[in-house]
Design an enzyme around this catalytic site. Structure first.
Site, PDB file in Angstrom:
ATOM      1  N   SER A  49       0.816  -1.208   0.000  1.00 50.74           N
ATOM      2  CA  SER A  49       0.000   0.000   0.000  1.00 50.74           C
ATOM      3  C   SER A  49       0.857   1.269   0.000  1.00 50.74           C
ATOM      4  O   SER A  49       1.729   1.398  -0.843  1.00 50.74           O
ATOM      5  CB  SER A  49      -0.944  -0.063   1.199  1.00 50.74           C
ATOM      6  OG  SER A  49      -2.100   0.641   0.905  1.00 50.74           O
ATOM      7  N   TRP A  62      -9.989   0.392  -5.387  1.00 51.65           N
ATOM      8  CA  TRP A  62      -9.457   1.717  -5.034  1.00 51.65           C
ATOM      9  C   TRP A  62      -8.032   1.886  -5.562  1.00 51.65           C
ATOM     10  O   TRP A  62      -7.615   2.975  -5.943  1.00 51.65           O
ATOM     11  CB  TRP A  62      -9.515   1.849  -3.508  1.00 51.65           C
ATOM     12  CG  TRP A  62      -9.050   3.117  -2.890  1.00 51.65           C
ATOM     13  CD1 TRP A  62      -7.976   3.262  -2.051  1.00 51.65           C
ATOM     14  CD2 TRP A  62      -9.644   4.414  -2.986  1.00 51.65           C
ATOM     15  NE1 TRP A  62      -7.864   4.564  -1.638  1.00 51.65           N
ATOM     16  CE2 TRP A  62      -8.880   5.300  -2.192  1.00 51.65           C
ATOM     17  CE3 TRP A  62     -10.755   4.924  -3.681  1.00 51.65           C
ATOM     18  CZ2 TRP A  62      -9.181   6.656  -2.060  1.00 51.65           C
ATOM     19  CZ3 TRP A  62     -11.045   6.279  -3.552  1.00 51.65           C
ATOM     20  CH2 TRP A  62     -10.270   7.124  -2.749  1.00 51.65           C
ATOM     21  N   HIS A  68      -7.561  -5.829  -0.225  1.00 58.71           N
ATOM     22  CA  HIS A  68      -6.337  -5.065   0.018  1.00 58.71           C
ATOM     23  C   HIS A  68      -5.635  -5.620   1.264  1.00 58.71           C
ATOM     24  O   HIS A  68      -6.094  -5.405   2.380  1.00 58.71           O
ATOM     25  CB  HIS A  68      -6.787  -3.622   0.244  1.00 58.71           C
ATOM     26  CG  HIS A  68      -5.687  -2.637   0.359  1.00 58.71           C
ATOM     27  ND1 HIS A  68      -4.930  -2.242  -0.718  1.00 58.71           N
ATOM     28  CD2 HIS A  68      -5.221  -1.929   1.417  1.00 58.71           C
ATOM     29  CE1 HIS A  68      -4.062  -1.331  -0.325  1.00 58.71           C
ATOM     30  NE2 HIS A  68      -4.208  -1.127   0.971  1.00 58.71           N
TER      31      HIS A  68
HETATM   32  C1  GTR Z   1      -5.455   4.481   1.652  1.00 55.24           C
HETATM   33  C2  GTR Z   1      -4.858   5.313   0.566  1.00 55.24           C
HETATM   34  C3  GTR Z   1      -4.114   4.455  -0.378  1.00 55.24           C
HETATM   35  C4  GTR Z   1      -3.251   3.420   0.313  1.00 55.24           C
HETATM   36  C5  GTR Z   1      -3.782   2.939   1.652  1.00 55.24           C
HETATM   37  C6  GTR Z   1      -2.787   2.303   2.619  1.00 55.24           C
HETATM   38  O1  GTR Z   1      -6.271   5.143   2.490  1.00 55.24           O
HETATM   39  O2  GTR Z   1      -5.885   6.013  -0.078  1.00 55.24           O
HETATM   40  O3  GTR Z   1      -3.373   5.245  -1.288  1.00 55.24           O
HETATM   41  O4  GTR Z   1      -1.955   3.886   0.447  1.00 55.24           O
HETATM   42  O5  GTR Z   1      -4.381   3.940   2.376  1.00 55.24           O
HETATM   43  O6  GTR Z   1      -1.621   2.666   2.682  1.00 55.24           O
HETATM   44  O7  GTR Z   1      -3.235   1.448   3.380  1.00 55.24           O
END
Ligand code: GTR
Length: 444
Positions: free
Chosen positions: A282, A373, A423
């Site tokens: 992420s 996302w 995710h």
């Molecule tokens: C989210 C963000 C993403 C991603 C994620 C993370 O809220 O929008 O770009 O980086 O966090 O790091 O878990």
């Protein structure tokens, strides 16, 4: 003699005071409203038919239009100009040098992971103007293969969360609250020990002959819009209180920390510093890509679900967009990146060229099916569009324009998979990274 204010003067003063309060309230309201408006009005696009038509910048053509036909022109002309663009317009430049002065092995034992690994905890120390800066690296190194190749990656909630091991030191750095992990008052406690062990397949990594090195990212820079803490202030000139427009945000600071860990590895005989694979999930996947692009000592790079500002193409505006990420996380990128808020078409680059900066070293881009996302297709296309640069070096990248099916990895020098699920980082992901690293980094 005391001077009395006349009655009209008093009235005017009162009125002015009221007006100032009203103006202040108006400004405050305007600010809150516009932010709230933005939050309410941002509708991510998840409809492929609404992805704008755009031209993919050619990684093998210089900004002046010259075709890059060989590795020499890539290395001497094209790569530097791309690196320069990403540095000053996306992640921000590191404003100077800050060298490690010492490291201390704070703890070491040979009975970790059922006796299969050595655990080592090392404190890395920096000094400037009589102030100290530290971070800790936690390592598990296989006793069977030393010096070991290593996966290096940041964790989100402290080293003690990656494994259920009572000997791991708990960081006292600032952390975002997460009551489900028992994290309140921005402090880590015993309660969160091992809570993230599902994301770190340590036993599999050790059994495969690799070490794992991890750092709590908040020790380099706490993840909040505040530039008075972390590593940034060590670089300020007199009177400066935050980085300039072209200077580093948090992602570049985290990437800087990974390079400092690499400096340490080059001094640790238990580690094969020529076989360090930098990994991140992420926001920390955005970080591992930037670390791999800026520091050619990393032998391989893994981006797990990195999304916008990571592996995903910005110009597709699918899911999270440049404006949205700069609004929600104003501290991640350099301030110049805001020039591209709702203006992705003006970018002379896209994120496939960030991946290309890693060439010819192996890179693995991974997506998750339900992680819309982060735009899985945009992540795949980046790997595909970076491929011509790898081909220039005689390396194999992504060969089909079709996205591979779910859970059907393609593992060449450029590798890609889309896993079923959300995710996250799973055992499945680690199994793939190990297989790929065996072939592409260890040349097994
Ligand atoms: C989210 C963000 C993403 C991603 C994620 C993370 O809220 O929008 O770009 O980086 O966090 O790091 O878990």
């Amino acid at each position: 003699m005391e001077r009395r204010k006349s009655i009209p003067n008093l009235l005017i003063n009162k009125l002015l005071k009221k007006m100032r309060i009203l103006i202040f309230l108006g400004l405050l309201f305007g600010f809150c409203f516009s932010n709230a408006q933005y939050r309410v009005s941002f509708e991510p696009n998840y409809d492929e038919s609404k992805v704008p038509v755009f031209e993919v910048p050619d990684p093998l053509r210089t900004f002046k239009g010259r075709k890059v036909k060989n590795p020499k022109v890539w290395t001497e002309k094209r790569r530097p100009e791309l690196l320069q663009f990403f540095t000053t317009n996306v992640y921000g430049k590191v404003p100077g040098e800050f060298k490690m002065v010492r490291w201390d092995i704070v703890e070491q034992a040979d009975d970790a992971v059922d006796g299969k690994a050595t655990r080592k905890q090392v404190d890395i120390l920096f000094e400037k103007d009589n102030r100290e800066f530290h971070f800790n690296i936690l390592m598990y190194l296989p006793r069977s293969s030393k010096p070991s190749p290593v996966f290096l990656g940041y964790n989100f909630y402290g080293n003690h969360t990656v494994i259920n091991d009572v000997s791991v030191i708990i960081s006292d750095a600032w952390v975002s609250n997460n009551p489900s992990f028992g994290i309140i008052n921005n402090q880590l406690t015993e309660q969160s020990r091992g809570v993230r062990n599902n994301r770190w397949a340590i036993e599999k990594i050790i059994d495969a002959g690799y070490g794992l090195a991890t750092i709590y990212y908040g020790e380099i820079d706490p993840d909040k819009d505040d530039f008075s803490d972390g590593v940034h202030p060590f670089f300020y000139e007199n009177g400066q209180d935050r980085p300039e427009f072209d200077e580093w945000g948090s992602i570049a600071a985290w990437a800087w920390g990974l390079s400092r860990a690499m400096d340490y590895f080059q001094n640790d005989e238990d580690i094969d510093a020529s076989k360090v694979i930098v990994f991140g999930h992420s926001r920390l996947g955005k970080t591992s890509l930037w670390a791999g692009a800026t520091d050619e000592r990393f032998a391989g790079v893994i981006s797990n679900n990195s999304g916008c500002g990571g592996a995903a193409l910005s110009k597709r505006k699918f899911g999270e967009t440049v404006a949205r990420i700069n609004h929600s996380f104003p501290h991640w990128f350099c301030r110049n990146f805001r020039n591209y808020n709702n203006n992705e078409e003006a970018l002379p680059v896209d994120q496939h060229e960030l991946i290309a900066l890693i060439a010819p070293r192996p890179v693995y881009i991974a997506s998750a099916e339900e992680d819309k996302w982060a735009d899985p297709k945009g992540e795949f296309l980046s790997a595909l569009y970076a491929t011509p640069v790898y081909n220039l070096f005689g390396k194999k990248g992504i060969q089909s324009e079709e996205m591979p099916a779910v859970n059907q990895p393609v593992q060449n020098t450029v590798a890609y998979h889309i896993r079923s699920g959300v995710h996250d980082v799973t055992d499945y992901d680690w199994e793939q990274y190990i297989l790929w690293a065996d072939r592409q980094v260890l040349n097994k």
